[in-house]
Design a protein around this motif. Structure first.
Motif, short mmCIF file in Angstrom:
data_model
loop_
_atom_site.label_atom_id
_atom_site.label_comp_id
_atom_site.label_asym_id
_atom_site.label_seq_id
_atom_site.Cartn_x
_atom_site.Cartn_y
_atom_site.Cartn_z
N UNK A 67 -5.00 -43.22 4.98
CA UNK A 67 -4.95 -41.87 4.88
C UNK A 67 -6.41 -41.15 4.97
N UNK A 68 -7.39 -42.10 4.68
CA UNK A 68 -8.60 -41.38 4.74
C UNK A 68 -9.41 -41.58 6.11
N UNK A 69 -9.83 -40.51 6.69
CA UNK A 69 -10.70 -40.82 8.12
C UNK A 69 -12.22 -40.53 7.71
N UNK A 70 -13.12 -41.09 8.59
CA UNK A 70 -14.27 -40.84 8.60
C UNK A 70 -14.61 -39.33 9.02
N UNK A 71 -15.29 -38.72 7.93
CA UNK A 71 -15.72 -37.28 8.22
C UNK A 71 -16.76 -36.83 9.05
N UNK A 72 -17.68 -37.73 9.34
CA UNK A 72 -18.71 -37.64 10.45
C UNK A 72 -18.15 -37.80 11.91
N UNK A 73 -18.25 -36.95 12.62
CA UNK A 73 -17.62 -36.95 14.25
C UNK A 73 -18.33 -37.96 14.79
N UNK A 85 -16.61 -44.36 -2.99
CA UNK A 85 -15.98 -45.00 -4.09
C UNK A 85 -14.88 -44.16 -4.69
N UNK A 86 -15.38 -42.76 -4.94
CA UNK A 86 -14.44 -41.85 -5.49
C UNK A 86 -13.14 -41.88 -4.65
N UNK A 87 -13.17 -41.73 -3.46
CA UNK A 87 -12.17 -41.90 -2.44
C UNK A 87 -11.02 -43.05 -2.62
N UNK A 88 -11.83 -44.36 -2.80
CA UNK A 88 -11.16 -45.45 -2.97
C UNK A 88 -10.31 -45.44 -4.18
N UNK A 110 -16.68 -45.82 15.67
CA UNK A 110 -15.70 -46.72 15.20
C UNK A 110 -14.69 -46.53 15.99
N UNK A 111 -14.07 -45.46 16.39
CA UNK A 111 -12.88 -45.41 17.25
C UNK A 111 -13.13 -46.24 18.67
N UNK A 112 -14.24 -46.05 19.17
CA UNK A 112 -14.72 -46.74 20.40
C UNK A 112 -14.86 -48.16 20.19
N UNK A 113 -15.68 -48.81 19.23
CA UNK A 113 -16.19 -49.84 18.97
C UNK A 113 -15.99 -50.85 17.84
N UNK A 114 -15.25 -49.83 16.90
CA UNK A 114 -14.91 -50.74 15.46
C UNK A 114 -15.97 -50.59 14.60
N UNK A 119 -17.71 -47.59 3.57
CA UNK A 119 -16.92 -47.08 4.80
C UNK A 119 -15.99 -48.19 5.25
N UNK A 120 -16.35 -49.45 5.44
CA UNK A 120 -15.43 -50.39 5.78
C UNK A 120 -14.14 -50.81 5.03
N UNK A 121 -14.56 -50.61 3.82
CA UNK A 121 -13.44 -50.81 2.85
C UNK A 121 -12.31 -49.70 2.88
N UNK A 122 -12.80 -48.40 2.91
CA UNK A 122 -11.82 -47.31 3.06
C UNK A 122 -11.32 -47.51 4.44
N UNK A 123 -11.63 -47.92 5.55
CA UNK A 123 -11.20 -48.12 6.88
C UNK A 123 -9.98 -49.10 6.72
N UNK A 124 -10.28 -50.13 6.11
CA UNK A 124 -9.41 -51.49 6.01
C UNK A 124 -8.41 -51.09 4.63
N UNK A 125 -8.36 -50.33 3.70
CA UNK A 125 -7.47 -50.38 2.71
C UNK A 125 -6.67 -49.01 2.58
N UNK A 126 -7.32 -47.94 3.25
CA UNK A 126 -6.81 -46.71 3.14
C UNK A 126 -6.55 -46.23 4.47
#
Length: 118
Positions: free
Chosen positions: A47-53, A113-116, A59-63, A38-45
């Protein structure tokens, strides 16, 4: 340091080695695997956003500390449930938390991993 009685497996039929192994698998998949991907996706992509609200809000509030804090809270609740079930000799609720976390963790890690690479 003595554990609180409700956190102890003393006096139960639970094999503490089995308990440890179950939770190592849960930590490896749900804890480490999902958090790292998840951290890798947040840092390197971008276009991908976290699906779990709930996780997205943390993450939006506290990183990243928000993500890790949420994972730790889930682990503590699930371990407490599992230990309580062991003390009540409830096999289903003893096994359910680590197995569920391991399955969810393996699925989300594989999806991330698939998304990456996808």
């Amino acid at each position: 340091m003595a554990l609180h009685p409700w956190l102890s497996l003393d006096g139960t039929s639970v094999d503490q080695t089995e308990f440890t192994r179950l939770w190592i698998i849960a930590v490896a998949t749900y804890g480490v695997g999902d958090v790292v991907t998840t951290v890798a996706l947040m840092e390197f992509s971008k276009t991908v956003v976290e699906a779990n609200g709930i996780i997205r809000a943390a993450i939006d509030a506290f990183g990243q500390p928000g993500l890790v804090s949420l994972k730790i809270a889930v682990f503590l609740m699930c371990i407490s449930l599992s230990v309580d079930a062991a003390n009540r000799e409830d096999g289903l609720l003893y096994y359910l938390p680590p197995v569920a976390l391991a399955v969810v963790g393996a699925f989300t890690t594989a999806l991330n991993i698939r998304l990456m690479y996808g």
